[in-house]
Design a protein around this motif. Structure first.
Motif, PDB file in Angstrom:
ATOM      1  N   ILE A  46       0.844  -1.207   0.000  1.00  0.00           N
ATOM      2  CA  ILE A  46       0.000   0.000   0.000  1.00  0.00           C
ATOM      3  C   ILE A  46       0.877   1.255   0.000  1.00  0.00           C
ATOM      4  O   ILE A  46       0.636   2.200  -0.749  1.00  0.00           O
TER       5      ILE A  46
ATOM      6  N   GLU B  46      -2.560   7.416   8.574  1.00  0.00           N
ATOM      7  CA  GLU B  46      -2.315   5.977   8.371  1.00  0.00           C
ATOM      8  C   GLU B  46      -0.852   5.626   8.609  1.00  0.00           C
ATOM      9  O   GLU B  46      -0.540   4.630   9.269  1.00  0.00           O
TER      10      GLU B  46
ATOM     11  N   GLU C 180      -7.814  -1.454   1.763  1.00  0.00           N
ATOM     12  CA  GLU C 180      -7.707  -1.114   3.196  1.00  0.00           C
ATOM     13  C   GLU C 180      -8.993  -1.452   3.955  1.00  0.00           C
ATOM     14  O   GLU C 180      -8.940  -2.005   5.055  1.00  0.00           O
TER      15      GLU C 180
END
Ligand SMILES: [Fe+2]
Ligand SMILES: [Fe+2]
Length: 297
Positions: free
Chosen positions: A157, A211, A287
């Protein structure tokens, strides 16, 4: 034989690594190689290579950790220049795709994919998408995310979505300002597009910061605390906010279709916005579903 270029990205910030590697790779001539040194298994990078350069690069591990990984990456002929008969020989499932499009891979299969598409008046991108869907495991972009560890998923990611979206959004912002300044008088929607791109940028910068500094470290530590659940909820709320901005942009731009009289910068802007939307939707899906499932398991 020419010795390969050596590139060590271990000391670079993760967000800049893939760009550096792709630039080095794209500077190679066909048949040339580079040796990549990195401090973790670059498996996610392999998948990104498969996506960007399907069937047209060599990937050979020279060292497989535990502290240093080295991979010999070789630039090969682009898939569109490959001979259709050879492609089927490597992957029989492609025969069905070629059959469906009327591409002869038997008696007249000694031509490149590009030429075959031209002869049949086919859109090569459509054929490539169909090939991607049909092709065998590993040949194209078919990562099995569900089998990945949570740390590999987070690494993917960060190195793929966060990195690409960060620099693409910055390009989009510059382009939006330029296009809105030049054409805003003729196309009043552009003023609103500029405003929404500004909102999108701030929402995404804050979200990535949260995040990268709060949620992902908690997940990597294996936390199952109430704080983790709160962070996950916060992430989902922020995803919904980003999704809402993208929905507004989609409506405002007629699904990123530029008007007929649009100049090339205007067209590029809409095309980049459409591409950005696709990438972020995949990112959010990854996610909201897989990462959350793995984090709370
Ligand atoms: Fe993210
Ligand atoms: Fe996110």
């Amino acid at each position: 034989m020419e010795s390969p270029i050596r590139i060590d990205v271990s000391l670079l910030p993760p967000a800049t690594r893939h760009d550096t590697i792709f630039k080095a790779y794209e500077s190679l001539d066909e048949g040339q190689s580079l040796v990549l040194a990195i401090d973790h298994d670059p498996q996610p990078l392999f998948y990104e290579f498969s996506h960007k350069y399907p069937k047209s690069f060599g990937w050979d591990y020279l060292d497989k950790g535990p502290e240093k990984w080295r991979v010999l990456i070789t630039r090969q002929q682009s898939i569109t220049d490959r001979i259709v008969a050879d492609l089927v020989m490597e992957d029989l499932s492609l025969g069905k795709v070629f059959d469906a499009y009327g591409i002869d891979f038997c008696c007249h299969g000694d031509i490149s994919l590009e030429e075959a598409c031209r002869c049949q008046k086919l859109d090569i991108n459509e054929v490539l998408v169909a090939m991607k869907k049909k092709s065998g495991p590993g040949a194209f972009w078919q990562p099995h995310f569900e089998e990945w560890s949570v740390s590999l998923l987070i690494q993917y990611i960060l190195e793929n979505h966060h990195s690409w979206e960060r620099h693409t959004l910055s390009d989009i912002e510059d382009l939006t300002i330029k296009v809105a300044d030049h054409h805003g008088a003729d196309f009043p929607n552009l003023k609103k597009v500029k405003e929404l791109v500004g909102h999108l940028k701030y929402a995404i910068i804050d979200h990535f910061f949260e995040e990268e500094n709060e949620l992902f470290p908690m997940i990597l530590k294996g936390s199952k605390s109430v704080e983790l659940l709160k962070e996950i909820e916060k992430m989902k709320v922020e995803h919904a906010e980003v999704g809402a901005i993208l929905t507004d942009l989609t409506l405002l731009t007629n699904n990123f279709q530029p008007p007929q009289q649009a100049c090339s910068s205007f067209r590029l802007l809409y095309s980049k916005l459409g591409e950005f939307k696709q990438d972020i939707l995949q990112h959010i899906h990854l996610e909201n579903t897989l990462l959350v499932a793995k984090a709370v398991a």
